[in-house]
Design a protein around this motif. Sequence first.
Motif, PDB file in Angstrom:
ATOM      1  N   ARG A   1       0.837  -1.204   0.000  1.00  0.00           N
ATOM      2  CA  ARG A   1       0.000   0.000   0.000  1.00  0.00           C
ATOM      3  C   ARG A   1       0.871   1.253   0.000  1.00  0.00           C
ATOM      4  N   ALA A   2       1.982   1.217   0.714  1.00  0.00           N
ATOM      5  CA  ALA A   2       2.882   2.366   0.740  1.00  0.00           C
ATOM      6  C   ALA A   2       3.486   2.618  -0.635  1.00  0.00           C
ATOM      7  N   ARG A   3       3.887   1.565  -1.324  1.00  0.00           N
ATOM      8  CA  ARG A   3       4.467   1.720  -2.656  1.00  0.00           C
ATOM      9  C   ARG A   3       3.456   2.364  -3.614  1.00  0.00           C
ATOM     10  N   ARG A   4       2.203   1.929  -3.532  1.00  0.00           N
ATOM     11  CA  ARG A   4       1.175   2.526  -4.389  1.00  0.00           C
ATOM     12  C   ARG A   4       0.940   3.991  -4.026  1.00  0.00           C
ATOM     13  N   ALA A   5       1.026   4.302  -2.740  1.00  0.00           N
ATOM     14  CA  ALA A   5       0.844   5.691  -2.306  1.00  0.00           C
ATOM     15  C   ALA A   5       1.938   6.583  -2.879  1.00  0.00           C
ATOM     16  N   LEU A   6       3.174   6.087  -2.916  1.00  0.00           N
ATOM     17  CA  LEU A   6       4.265   6.862  -3.501  1.00  0.00           C
ATOM     18  C   LEU A   6       4.019   7.116  -4.984  1.00  0.00           C
ATOM     19  N   LEU A   7       3.651   6.080  -5.702  1.00  0.00           N
ATOM     20  CA  LEU A   7       3.416   6.221  -7.136  1.00  0.00           C
ATOM     21  C   LEU A   7       2.285   7.194  -7.419  1.00  0.00           C
ATOM     22  N   GLU A   8       1.233   7.149  -6.608  1.00  0.00           N
ATOM     23  CA  GLU A   8       0.089   8.049  -6.784  1.00  0.00           C
ATOM     24  C   GLU A   8       0.480   9.517  -6.619  1.00  0.00           C
ATOM     25  N   ARG A   9       1.520   9.775  -5.824  1.00  0.00           N
ATOM     26  CA  ARG A   9       1.954  11.150  -5.571  1.00  0.00           C
ATOM     27  C   ARG A   9       3.174  11.546  -6.410  1.00  0.00           C
ATOM     28  N   GLY A  10       3.550  10.710  -7.368  1.00  0.00           N
ATOM     29  CA  GLY A  10       4.630  11.085  -8.270  1.00  0.00           C
ATOM     30  C   GLY A  10       6.026  10.769  -7.786  1.00  0.00           C
ATOM     31  N   PHE A  11       6.158   9.936  -6.755  1.00  0.00           N
ATOM     32  CA  PHE A  11       7.477   9.528  -6.286  1.00  0.00           C
ATOM     33  C   PHE A  11       7.949   8.290  -7.048  1.00  0.00           C
ATOM     34  N   VAL A  12       9.253   8.106  -7.074  1.00  0.00           N
ATOM     35  CA  VAL A  12       9.856   6.931  -7.688  1.00  0.00           C
ATOM     36  C   VAL A  12      10.320   6.021  -6.553  1.00  0.00           C
ATOM     37  N   PRO A  13       9.640   4.902  -6.307  1.00  0.00           N
ATOM     38  CA  PRO A  13       9.980   4.076  -5.146  1.00  0.00           C
ATOM     39  C   PRO A  13      11.242   3.244  -5.310  1.00  0.00           C
ATOM     40  N   ASP A  14      11.680   3.006  -6.548  1.00  0.00           N
ATOM     41  CA  ASP A  14      12.818   2.111  -6.779  1.00  0.00           C
ATOM     42  C   ASP A  14      13.930   2.841  -7.544  1.00  0.00           C
ATOM     43  N   PHE A  15      15.154   2.410  -7.323  1.00  0.00           N
ATOM     44  CA  PHE A  15      16.305   2.995  -7.994  1.00  0.00           C
ATOM     45  C   PHE A  15      16.514   2.347  -9.352  1.00  0.00           C
ATOM     46  N   SER A  16      16.986   3.136 -10.308  1.00  0.00           N
ATOM     47  CA  SER A  16      17.193   2.645 -11.667  1.00  0.00           C
ATOM     48  C   SER A  16      18.387   1.694 -11.708  1.00  0.00           C
ATOM     49  N   PRO A  17      18.473   0.854 -12.742  1.00  0.00           N
ATOM     50  CA  PRO A  17      19.625  -0.074 -12.861  1.00  0.00           C
ATOM     51  C   PRO A  17      20.962   0.657 -12.966  1.00  0.00           C
ATOM     52  N   GLU A  18      20.958   1.890 -13.469  1.00  0.00           N
ATOM     53  CA  GLU A  18      22.216   2.634 -13.619  1.00  0.00           C
ATOM     54  C   GLU A  18      22.851   2.992 -12.279  1.00  0.00           C
ATOM     55  N   VAL A  19      22.032   2.963 -11.211  1.00  0.00           N
ATOM     56  CA  VAL A  19      22.545   3.343  -9.895  1.00  0.00           C
ATOM     57  C   VAL A  19      23.660   2.407  -9.447  1.00  0.00           C
TER      58      VAL A  19
END
Length: 485
Positions: A16-34
């Motif tokens: 539920r927290a991950r969906r809440a982040l996405l709904e507000r425009g946050f990126v919950p995960d780091f890209s592979p380039e990191v």
Amino acid sequence: MQASVATLSSFNLADRARRALLERGFVPDFSPEVAAEINRIRSSGLPAVEDYTKLFWSSIDNEDSRDLDQIEYAERAPDDSIRLLVGLADVATSVRPGGPIDRHAHQNTVSLYTPGHIFPLLPPQLSTGMTSLLPDQPRLAVIVEMLIVEDGEIHNSKIYPALVQNQAKLAYESVGEFLEGRNNSPQFGSAELREQITLQLEAARRLITLRHKMGALTFSSNEAQPVTRDGEVVDLKLVTPNRARDLIESFMIAANVATATFLKSRGFPILERVVDAPRRWDRICQIAAQFGLKLPDQPAPKPLSDFLAARRVADPQHFRDLSLTVLKLLGPGEYRVEYPNGPQSGHFGLALDDYSHSTAPNRRFADIVLQRLLFAAFQNSALPYSNSELEEIAAHCTEREDAARKVERLMRKVAAAYIMRDRIGQTFSAIVTGASPKGTYVRLQAPPVEGRIIRGEGSLDVGDRINVRLLSVDPECGFIDFARV
């Protein structure tokens, strides 16, 4: 609608927290380039800086915190002033502007702490590893050195990079108990540690005394933290203020002022943390009048500070409720770019003119930006950002901070709704925390749960104390509905 048992049995807070982040425009995960950038950072050597690793540094944070941003060291000078050093995690040296880690940090701007999961600003390999001021690990840091005289004034502040090593990772609760004479843990058996913490408390008391004279506002924390057991939230508890929290807060404020002053004295702009005078000062005056005090017609921090301090002594049991009410009426802060010769803003709650965020670079992007400005000043190099870029960053950090507050508040409500699922129909004492055309909201005395009044909300205003009955909960949406009784 009452809670569905079938729904609750399969409810997952982290999802539920991950969906809440996405709904507000946050990126919950780091890209592979990191990952590639982390490998580059690991292979980088340490720059030549002052070696302060032999000093008895210590950190005070939450018991389970691993993203340590700040350590402290103090020593008494011959004239009885206290030389205080605050070490801030050096993130700017590791995270290059425009790289994948920087782009992620710029997008989110803050770490998000939710009951189900932590979504860090920086990849954990940095924030809880290479750039965290963990014990017994040499780390790069930005040192804020201050000489605190007896009346709390700060003299001869200096800022410079150095190599440090945390000697003792401490927690708010255990240090608070030690300072109150209630902790005989072997951890405090070291004479050097006891002397350090006692001297740091004296330095903090000097700073706090001066802040109160200037009119800084004193509040009691109303932050409710979820209590988990076997991965499930089972309760909410309020963070209890203590001397250790006051100590760290006073050092953070002093360091934030020092960094802002340092940059402005060298002709650099700053990302200032601003809290304007409260728009609802009239309501604050009405609340003060209920206790027999007349505040001035125009907003002024010192009379409000004196009122809050008096109420804290007169009625400590209900001071938390008063704090919550005044905080809601003060409103949130924001980031603004302040130029050395431009219009000046201030922080109403702290009664300060120049105040920047610098003490949490592992957790806030604004602090990384300020750190990059500091390094430009150290090296007498050009500004790392144009004025327009700084203005964009300030606006974006303010907007993202507001979005983060909404995510974290939603997830606290989600956790609270889950906890309250078996208490429908019960009656509670509450205080009104919000009243607008959008709705009327209350916070219960115990447990510290917030919800909306959907029956009997007419004529209520912020600060009113009432009784409410729990009508329904919806953990998925974080809805907790009450009726006034």
